[in-house]
Design a protein around this motif. Structure first.
Motif, PDB file in Angstrom:
ATOM      1  N   PHE A 199       0.847  -1.189   0.000  1.00  0.00           N
ATOM      2  CA  PHE A 199       0.000   0.000   0.000  1.00  0.00           C
ATOM      3  C   PHE A 199       0.886   1.244   0.000  1.00  0.00           C
ATOM      4  CE2 PHE A 199       0.839  -0.901   4.418  1.00  0.00           C
ATOM      5  CZ  PHE A 199       1.061   0.352   4.977  1.00  0.00           C
ATOM      6  N   TYR A 200       0.302   2.377  -0.326  1.00  0.00           N
ATOM      7  CA  TYR A 200       1.007   3.654  -0.360  1.00  0.00           C
ATOM      8  C   TYR A 200       0.028   4.741   0.081  1.00  0.00           C
ATOM      9  CZ  TYR A 200      -1.620   5.196  -4.381  1.00  0.00           C
ATOM     10  OH  TYR A 200      -2.641   5.602  -5.181  1.00  0.00           O
ATOM     11  N   PHE A 201       0.566   5.911   0.411  1.00  0.00           N
ATOM     12  CA  PHE A 201      -0.228   7.091   0.726  1.00  0.00           C
ATOM     13  C   PHE A 201       0.085   8.177  -0.296  1.00  0.00           C
ATOM     14  CE2 PHE A 201       0.016   4.829   4.738  1.00  0.00           C
ATOM     15  CZ  PHE A 201      -1.300   4.896   5.180  1.00  0.00           C
ATOM     16  N   PRO A 202      -0.820   9.128  -0.530  1.00  0.00           N
ATOM     17  CA  PRO A 202      -0.522  10.227  -1.454  1.00  0.00           C
ATOM     18  C   PRO A 202       0.831  10.872  -1.128  1.00  0.00           C
ATOM     19  CG  PRO A 202      -2.827  10.303  -0.843  1.00  0.00           C
ATOM     20  CD  PRO A 202      -2.181   9.254   0.025  1.00  0.00           C
TER      21      PRO A 202
ATOM     22  N   VAL B 171      -1.615  -5.452  -7.259  1.00  0.00           N
ATOM     23  CA  VAL B 171      -2.224  -4.176  -6.892  1.00  0.00           C
ATOM     24  C   VAL B 171      -1.473  -3.572  -5.703  1.00  0.00           C
ATOM     25  CG1 VAL B 171      -4.304  -3.092  -5.944  1.00  0.00           C
ATOM     26  CG2 VAL B 171      -4.515  -4.810  -7.747  1.00  0.00           C
ATOM     27  N   VAL B 172      -1.227  -2.275  -5.788  1.00  0.00           N
ATOM     28  CA  VAL B 172      -0.692  -1.527  -4.657  1.00  0.00           C
ATOM     29  C   VAL B 172      -1.828  -0.626  -4.195  1.00  0.00           C
ATOM     30  CG1 VAL B 172       1.115   0.025  -3.830  1.00  0.00           C
ATOM     31  CG2 VAL B 172       1.623  -1.587  -5.696  1.00  0.00           C
ATOM     32  N   ALA B 173      -2.363  -0.934  -3.019  1.00  0.00           N
ATOM     33  CA  ALA B 173      -3.556  -0.238  -2.526  1.00  0.00           C
ATOM     34  C   ALA B 173      -3.199   1.118  -1.944  1.00  0.00           C
ATOM     35  CB  ALA B 173      -4.243  -1.091  -1.457  1.00  0.00           C
ATOM     36  N   GLN B 174      -4.078   2.055  -2.135  1.00  0.00           N
ATOM     37  CA  GLN B 174      -3.886   3.354  -1.494  1.00  0.00           C
ATOM     38  C   GLN B 174      -4.287   3.229  -0.032  1.00  0.00           C
ATOM     39  OE1 GLN B 174      -5.238   7.081  -3.347  1.00  0.00           O
ATOM     40  NE2 GLN B 174      -6.157   7.521  -1.363  1.00  0.00           N
ATOM     41  N   GLY B 175      -3.385   3.569   0.870  1.00  0.00           N
ATOM     42  CA  GLY B 175      -3.658   3.494   2.298  1.00  0.00           C
ATOM     43  C   GLY B 175      -4.604   4.609   2.738  1.00  0.00           C
ATOM     44  N   GLY B 176      -5.335   4.353   3.819  1.00  0.00           N
ATOM     45  CA  GLY B 176      -6.200   5.359   4.398  1.00  0.00           C
ATOM     46  C   GLY B 176      -7.534   5.516   3.714  1.00  0.00           C
TER      47      GLY B 176
END
Length: 173
Positions: free
Chosen positions: A65-68, A166-171
Motif C-alpha cells: 500500500f502507499y499514501f498520497p 495491486v498496490v492499494a492506497q492506504g487510508g
C-alpha cells in the motif's frame, strides 16, 4: 538502355527502402514512441506479440500500500535479456496513467505521455535484465494502482502490459 534504366530504378528503390527501414528501426532504439502511450504496444514493423501470461519478466514493489505523495520502489526482474521497455503506473479504477517516476536506472529516460515523467522507456538498445525505479504518487488520492511494463526482447518479439500486483492506497474508507 531499357535494361540499364530498370536496373537503375531497382537499385534506387532498394536503397530508398533500406534507408527508410534503417531510420525507422533506429528511431525506437532510443525509446518508445509517444504513439505507444495509451496501449503500451510497440510500433515496430511485423512484431510478434506474446501472451503476457507466458513471459519471463516480473514487476515487483516492496510495499502493498502507499499514501498520497509516497515514493514507491519498483523493480523489474527478468530471467532473459531484453532491449526495450515502457513502464507506467495506472489507476485500477479507470486505467489512467498516474504519478511520476523520480529515479531511473542507466539506459532509461522519462517520457511524457499524459503528464511530466509519467512513463519510463529505454534510452538505448543495450541489453537489460534487472532494473530499479522509484515512482512518486500524486499528492491527491487516486486509489489503488498497478504497474505495467511492455518488454521488447528483439525488434520482432515483445510482451505487452505485464502487470504487478495491486498496490492499494492506504487510508481509504
Amino acid at each position: 538502355m531499357e535494361d540499364g534504366g530498370r536496373a537503375h530504378t531497382a537499385i534506387v528503390g532498394w536503397a530508398c527502402t533500406t534507408l527508410c527501414l534503417v531510420s525507422y528501426a533506429a528511431a525506437f532504439s532510443q525509446g518508445a514512441s509517444l504513439s505507444a502511450c495509451s496501449d503500451m504496444m510497440p510500433r515496430h514493423l511485423r512484431v510478434q506479440l506474446h501472451s503476457s501470461n507466458n513471459n519471463y519478466v516480473t514487476v515487483h514493489t516492496n510495499v502493498s500500500f502507499y499514501f498520497p505523495g509516497d515514493r514507491v520502489p519498483v523493480t523489474v526482474r527478468s530471467t532473459r535479456d531484453y532491449m526495450g521497455f515502457m513502464l507506467q503506473a495506472r489507476k485500477v479504477s479507470n486505467n489512467e496513467i498516474a504519478g511520476t517516476f523520480i529515479f531511473l536506472p542507466p539506459g532509461s529516460k522519462l517520457l511524457t505521455c499524459f503528464g511530466d515523467g509519467d512513463t519510463v522507456t529505454h534510452s538505448d538498445k543495450s541489453l537489460k535484465r534487472n532494473l530499479s525505479f522509484v515512482w512518486k504518487a500524486p499528492d491527491q488520492p487516486i486509489g489503488d494502482i498497478k504497474f505495467f511494463i511492455s518488454i521488447v526482447q528483439s525488434y520482432f518479439v515483445y510482451w505487452a502490459k505485464i502487470e504487478s500486483a495491486v498496490v492499494a492506497q492506504g487510508g481509504q474508507n
